[in-house]
Design a protein around this motif. Structure first.
Motif, PDB file in Angstrom:
ATOM      1  N   GLU A   1       8.291  -1.230   0.004  1.00  0.00           N
ATOM      2  CA  GLU A   1       7.361  -0.418   0.778  1.00  0.00           C
ATOM      3  C   GLU A   1       6.279  -1.319   1.355  1.00  0.00           C
ATOM      4  O   GLU A   1       6.033  -2.411   0.857  1.00  0.00           O
ATOM      5  CB  GLU A   1       6.639   0.601  -0.119  1.00  0.00           C
ATOM      6  CG  GLU A   1       7.494   1.658  -0.713  1.00  0.00           C
ATOM      7  CD  GLU A   1       6.692   2.573  -1.643  1.00  0.00           C
ATOM      8  OE1 GLU A   1       7.003   3.768  -1.644  1.00  0.00           O
ATOM      9  OE2 GLU A   1       5.794   2.097  -2.363  1.00  0.00           O
ATOM     10  N   ARG A   2       5.605  -0.762   2.361  1.00  0.00           N
ATOM     11  CA  ARG A   2       4.413  -1.393   2.907  1.00  0.00           C
ATOM     12  C   ARG A   2       3.221  -0.489   2.632  1.00  0.00           C
ATOM     13  O   ARG A   2       3.319   0.728   2.756  1.00  0.00           O
ATOM     14  CB  ARG A   2       4.530  -1.599   4.414  1.00  0.00           C
ATOM     15  CG  ARG A   2       5.455  -2.722   4.782  1.00  0.00           C
ATOM     16  CD  ARG A   2       5.484  -2.892   6.282  1.00  0.00           C
ATOM     17  NE  ARG A   2       6.316  -4.046   6.640  1.00  0.00           N
ATOM     18  CZ  ARG A   2       6.766  -4.281   7.842  1.00  0.00           C
ATOM     19  NH1 ARG A   2       6.465  -3.462   8.837  1.00  0.00           N
ATOM     20  NH2 ARG A   2       7.506  -5.339   8.068  1.00  0.00           N
ATOM     21  N   SER A   3       2.104  -1.101   2.288  1.00  0.00           N
ATOM     22  CA  SER A   3       0.867  -0.364   2.071  1.00  0.00           C
ATOM     23  C   SER A   3      -0.239  -0.974   2.911  1.00  0.00           C
ATOM     24  O   SER A   3      -0.234  -2.179   3.171  1.00  0.00           O
ATOM     25  CB  SER A   3       0.477  -0.400   0.593  1.00  0.00           C
ATOM     26  OG  SER A   3      -0.684   0.371   0.361  1.00  0.00           O
TER      27      SER A   3
ATOM     28  N   LEU B   1       3.389  -9.589  -4.764  1.00  0.00           N
ATOM     29  CA  LEU B   1       3.391  -8.834  -3.519  1.00  0.00           C
ATOM     30  C   LEU B   1       3.273  -9.796  -2.336  1.00  0.00           C
ATOM     31  O   LEU B   1       2.778 -10.912  -2.478  1.00  0.00           O
ATOM     32  CB  LEU B   1       2.235  -7.831  -3.519  1.00  0.00           C
ATOM     33  CG  LEU B   1       2.366  -6.732  -4.581  1.00  0.00           C
ATOM     34  CD1 LEU B   1       1.031  -6.046  -4.810  1.00  0.00           C
ATOM     35  CD2 LEU B   1       3.431  -5.726  -4.179  1.00  0.00           C
ATOM     36  N   LYS B   2       3.713  -9.349  -1.190  1.00  0.00           N
ATOM     37  CA  LYS B   2       3.759 -10.204   0.000  1.00  0.00           C
ATOM     38  C   LYS B   2       2.767  -9.688   1.040  1.00  0.00           C
ATOM     39  O   LYS B   2       2.824  -8.520   1.431  1.00  0.00           O
ATOM     40  CB  LYS B   2       5.176 -10.212   0.563  1.00  0.00           C
ATOM     41  CG  LYS B   2       5.368 -11.071   1.781  1.00  0.00           C
ATOM     42  CD  LYS B   2       6.827 -11.343   2.124  1.00  0.00           C
ATOM     43  CE  LYS B   2       7.635 -10.138   2.434  1.00  0.00           C
ATOM     44  NZ  LYS B   2       8.965 -10.461   3.006  1.00  0.00           N
TER      45      LYS B   2
ATOM     46  N   ASP C   1       7.976  -0.756  -4.535  1.00  0.00           N
ATOM     47  CA  ASP C   1       7.034   0.305  -4.913  1.00  0.00           C
ATOM     48  C   ASP C   1       5.589  -0.130  -4.702  1.00  0.00           C
ATOM     49  O   ASP C   1       4.698   0.155  -5.521  1.00  0.00           O
ATOM     50  CB  ASP C   1       7.262   0.754  -6.362  1.00  0.00           C
ATOM     51  CG  ASP C   1       8.604   1.435  -6.566  1.00  0.00           C
ATOM     52  OD1 ASP C   1       9.005   2.238  -5.688  1.00  0.00           O
ATOM     53  OD2 ASP C   1       9.254   1.162  -7.585  1.00  0.00           O
ATOM     54  N   ALA C   2       5.340  -0.824  -3.605  1.00  0.00           N
ATOM     55  CA  ALA C   2       4.025  -1.426  -3.346  1.00  0.00           C
ATOM     56  C   ALA C   2       2.889  -0.415  -3.405  1.00  0.00           C
ATOM     57  O   ALA C   2       1.811  -0.738  -3.921  1.00  0.00           O
ATOM     58  CB  ALA C   2       4.033  -2.134  -1.985  1.00  0.00           C
TER      59      ALA C   2
ATOM     60  N   ALA D   1       1.772   4.572   6.537  1.00  0.00           N
ATOM     61  CA  ALA D   1       2.290   4.433   7.902  1.00  0.00           C
ATOM     62  C   ALA D   1       1.188   4.732   8.923  1.00  0.00           C
ATOM     63  O   ALA D   1       1.026   4.005   9.912  1.00  0.00           O
ATOM     64  CB  ALA D   1       3.486   5.349   8.109  1.00  0.00           C
ATOM     65  N   ARG D   2       0.416   5.792   8.686  1.00  0.00           N
ATOM     66  CA  ARG D   2      -0.670   6.161   9.603  1.00  0.00           C
ATOM     67  C   ARG D   2      -1.738   5.080   9.650  1.00  0.00           C
ATOM     68  O   ARG D   2      -2.177   4.658  10.719  1.00  0.00           O
ATOM     69  CB  ARG D   2      -1.286   7.501   9.174  1.00  0.00           C
ATOM     70  CG  ARG D   2      -2.398   7.992  10.094  1.00  0.00           C
ATOM     71  CD  ARG D   2      -3.050   9.265   9.584  1.00  0.00           C
ATOM     72  NE  ARG D   2      -3.919   9.044   8.446  1.00  0.00           N
ATOM     73  CZ  ARG D   2      -5.173   8.589   8.525  1.00  0.00           C
ATOM     74  NH1 ARG D   2      -5.685   8.276   9.696  1.00  0.00           N
ATOM     75  NH2 ARG D   2      -5.898   8.428   7.447  1.00  0.00           N
TER      76      ARG D   2
END
Length: 150
Positions: free
Chosen positions: A3-5, A31-32, A80-81, A125-126
């Motif tokens: 996922e991206r956060s 995390l990246k 699961d970021a 995403a928003r």
């Protein structure tokens, strides 16, 4: 699931020179960081980002605070970021946040709670779209990935 956060080190983290210590926690976890900008957030962007609070009495102060000094905005990626980062960040009220979390270690007051992190895939995403264009997000491999993930 990867996922991206969206994560923002708020003006208090930047002004207190905590960026390096906080950033290293995310990297140490595995995390990246796929996008990052130090930026002065303007009033319009602050109001849009915090729009869900616009009817609350603290909204004006929140906008004033978030625009008072630069913030470090990031997109962070990992398995699961979103939930992992939220655990690392800690409770909204730093006095209730566990020691070892970012807010528990660096914060004292809800109004100066150091950091923001997306709470769900939809908000991530928003928020990412508000602060970053898709071409600003990097896609790359980490050489130690096999030591982080099975």
């Amino acid at each position: 699931m990867i996922e991206r956060s969206f994560v923002m080190m708020k003006p208090d983290a930047v002004s207190r020179r905590l960026m390096g210590q906080i950033l290293s926690r995310f990297e140490d976890k595995g995390l990246k960081i796929v996008a990052m900008k130090l930026r002065q957030i303007d009033e319009d962007l602050a109001k849009e980002h915090h729009g869900e609070h616009k009817e609350k009495p603290f909204f004006g102060g929140l906008v004033e605070y978030i625009t008072s000094s630069p913030a470090l905005t990031m997109v962070i990626e990992g398995d699961d970021a979103i939930s992992v980062i939220r655990k690392m960040v800690g409770a909204t009220n730093p006095k209730e946040a566990d020691i070892g979390t970012i807010r528990g270690d660096f914060g004292m007051d809800t109004g100066r709670n150091i950091i923001h992190a997306s709470d769900a895939p939809e908000s991530a995403a928003r928020e990412i779209a508000l602060f970053f264009d898709e071409e600003e997000i990097c896609d790359y491999s980490m050489s130690d990935n096999a030591w982080i993930y099975e």
